[in-house]
Design a protein around this motif. Structure first.
Motif, PDB file in Angstrom:
ATOM      1  N   ASP A 159       0.869  -1.183   0.000  1.00  0.00           N
ATOM      2  CA  ASP A 159       0.000   0.000   0.000  1.00  0.00           C
ATOM      3  C   ASP A 159       0.902   1.227   0.000  1.00  0.00           C
TER       4      ASP A 159
ATOM      5  N   HIS B  33       2.346   4.885  -0.619  1.00  0.00           N
ATOM      6  CA  HIS B  33       1.856   6.253  -0.688  1.00  0.00           C
ATOM      7  C   HIS B  33       2.832   7.140  -1.456  1.00  0.00           C
TER       8      HIS B  33
ATOM      9  N   VAL C  56      -2.945  -2.499  -2.864  1.00  0.00           N
ATOM     10  CA  VAL C  56      -4.061  -1.557  -2.836  1.00  0.00           C
ATOM     11  C   VAL C  56      -3.943  -0.616  -4.023  1.00  0.00           C
ATOM     12  N   ASP C  57      -5.009  -0.527  -4.818  1.00  0.00           N
ATOM     13  CA  ASP C  57      -5.054   0.373  -5.968  1.00  0.00           C
ATOM     14  C   ASP C  57      -5.908   1.578  -5.589  1.00  0.00           C
ATOM     15  N   ARG C  58      -5.262   2.699  -5.297  1.00  0.00           N
ATOM     16  CA  ARG C  58      -5.979   3.873  -4.822  1.00  0.00           C
ATOM     17  C   ARG C  58      -6.749   4.574  -5.928  1.00  0.00           C
ATOM     18  N   SER C  59      -6.516   4.205  -7.169  1.00  0.00           N
ATOM     19  CA  SER C  59      -7.234   4.847  -8.266  1.00  0.00           C
ATOM     20  C   SER C  59      -8.670   4.355  -8.375  1.00  0.00           C
TER      21      SER C  59
ATOM     22  N   ASP D 119     -10.024   2.079  -5.645  1.00  0.00           N
ATOM     23  CA  ASP D 119     -10.408   1.520  -4.344  1.00  0.00           C
ATOM     24  C   ASP D 119     -10.526  -0.002  -4.354  1.00  0.00           C
TER      25      ASP D 119
END
Length: 395
Positions: A322, A324, A356-359, A361
Motif C-alpha cells: 500500500d 503512498h 491496494v489500488d488507490r485509483s 479503491d
C-alpha cells in the motif's frame, strides 16, 4: 532468479534513448546500492560496492518502428520472457532495455535482482529517473545528489538483533507448524512459470473488508492475511499452516528510512494456532501476532530456522503493498505513462501479493507460482477458494 521486472510504456513527444541512458548512468553512480556486487568468500556470499568508474550495466536499445504491430508486440513479448529467465551476473544486479515503438512512444524494461531493492525504494528511484530523463531530453542538467548507504545501517540492525537475547527468546518460543515444499506434490521436468496471474478484489468487496477491519479495530493487512491463512489451511489440510509474511524493515532507527534505496524488508514465518469458528476473533489474534513480530522484524530469517531446528517452514508467501509514494511525472512536459506491468519472482513455490489500488479503491492480487509444484488449474482453484473466503469475511 530473484527477479523484479517492470515494463513502462510511455507516450513522449521527443523520445530519446541517449537521454535515458545518461539518466540511468547518473542515478546508478549516485546510489551505491545499484553498484552492489555479490562476491563469494569461501562458503559465504558477501555484498560489495563497485566503484563508479569500474561499474557497467546492460542497456539494450532497439528501434521497432519499422515492424508491424504484430511483429513489434512479439519482439517485446519475446524480450520480456527471455529477460525473466535470465540470471544476473554477480557483478551487475540490474539491467535495462529501451524499445522505440513509434515516433512518440517507447517502452522501458527495468530488471533488478531483488537482493538489492524493494518496492518502496523502487518508487523513489523511478521518480528520480523520470525527472532526470526529462531534463536531459530537454538539454538541461539534472540535479542528482549522491545517496548515503543506509542499507549498511539496516544490516547492522539485523546483526544486532541476531545477538539479542530478547529477540532470540521471542523467535525460539514461537510455535511453527511447517508447511513447506515437502507437503507438495512435485512435477519434475516442468519449467518455472514466468507469468503467474493477476486477479482483482473489486471495490465493493474491498469496501466491506475495510468496514470489517474498522469494526474489529485491526488493519486491512490483518484481514487479508487471515483470509490467506484460512485458504492455505483448507487447501493444504494442515490445521495451523505457517506462511511467509513480508514485513517492513524501514525502522525509525535508520538515518533515512523512507528516502533510501535498498532491500529493507524481511521474510518471516507466521502462523495462527487457535482457529475458532469466529473469523473476527481469528483476525484480531493475527493482528496481535503481527504487532508482536514487528518488534523483532529485522531478525535474520536463517537464524529463525536455526532456532527452530527446521528449514523450509512454508511454501506460500503473503505480501501486502500500500504505497503512498508512487512515482509521478511533472505536467506539461509532453510525456505520459500509458501502461505499466511487471513481474516479481520469489524463491517459494507460491506467492500472493495484495496491492491496494488507490485509483479505483480495489485490491489487485498478483500470484506467482512454480510449475514444479503447481499448474494453472491448481492456482485457479486456490484463487477461487481465496475469493470465497474473502466474500465470507466481508458478508
Amino acid at each position: 532468479i530473484y527477479h523484479v521486472q517492470q515494463c513502462f510504456e510511455f507516450r513522449d513527444v521527443r523520445p530519446s534513448a541517449e537521454a535515458m541512458r545518461q539518466a540511468l548512468t547518473l542515478l546508478v553512480a549516485a546510489h551505491p546500492v545499484f553498484r552492489t556486487a555479490l562476491i563469494q568468500v569461501g562458503e559465504t556470499t558477501v555484498q560489495a560496492i563497485t566503484p563508479e568508474d569500474a561499474f557497467a550495466f546492460e542497456f539494450i536499445e532497439e528501434d521497432l518502428r519499422a515492424c508491424t504491430e504484430v511483429e513489434r508486440d512479439m519482439r517485446l513479448r519475446d524480450h520480456v520472457i527471455r529477460d525473466r529467465g535470465r540470471a544476473f551476473p554477480d557483478e551487475a544486479l540490474l539491467r535495462f532495455a529501451w524499445f522505440r515503438t513509434a515516433d512518440d512512444m517507447f517502452v522501458l524494461v527495468h530488471s533488478i535482482h531483488h537482493a538489492i531493492d524493494d518496492g518502496w525504494g523502487n518508487q523513489h528511484f523511478l521518480g528520480q529517473l523520470f525527472q532526470a530523463y526529462i531534463r536531459l531530453r530537454n538539454g538541461e542538467t539534472p540535479d542528482v545528489e549522491p545517496a548515503g548507504n543506509v542499507f549498511r545501517e539496516y544490516v547492522a540492525l539485523q546483526l544486532e538483533l541476531a545477538d539479542s537475547k530478547e529477540a532470540r527468546s521471542f523467535w525460539s518460543s514461537r510455535r511453527f507448524h511447517p508447511c513447506g515444499i515437502d507437503t507438495l506434490q512435485r512435477h519434475p521436468g516442468r519449467t518455472q512459470n514466468r507469468y503467474g496471474s493477476v486477479m482483482t478484489i473489486d471495490a465493493s468487496t474491498t469496501g466491506r473488508l475495510r468496514t470489517l477491519a474498522r469494526r474489529l479495530g485491526v488493519s486491512l493487512k490483518s484481514v487479508l492475511l487471515g483470509a490467506y491463512l484460512e485458504t492455505i489451511r483448507s487447501w493444504s489440510c494442515v490445521a495451523s499452516p505457517t506462511v511467509g509474511v513480508i514485513v517492513n524493515g524501514r525502522s525509525e532507527r535508520l538515518s533515512d528510512p523512507l528516502g533510501s534505496l535498498g532491500l529493507f524488508w524481511n521474510m518471516l514465518p507466521f502462523g495462527h494456532d487457535e482457529w475458532i469458528a469466529d473469523h473476527g476473533q481469528n483476525v484480531q489474534a493475527i493482528q496481535r501476532g503481527l504487532l508482536d513480530m514487528e518488534r523483532h522484524a529485522a531478525f535474520p530469517h536463517d537464524s529463525i530456522e536455526t532456532l527452530q531446528g527446521a528449514s523450509g517452514l512454508f511454501f506460500a508467501t503473503f505480501n501486502y503493498l500500500d504505497f503512498h509514494n508512487a512515482a509521478s511525472l511533472p505536467g506539461d512536459e509532453g510525456i505520459e505513462l500509458a501502461r505499466v506491468y511487471g513481474h516479481d519472482k520469489f524463491h517459494y513455490p507460491l506467492n500472493h501479493a495484495f496491492s491496494v489500488d488507490r485509483s479505483n479503491d480495489a485490491i489487485n492480487v498478483c500470484v506467482q507460482y512454480d510449475d514444479e509444484y503447481f499448474d494453472g488449474r491448481d492456482v485457479h482453484a486456490l484463487n477461487v477458494r481465496l475469493l470465497d473466503v474473502l466474500e465470507k469475511f466481508s458478508a
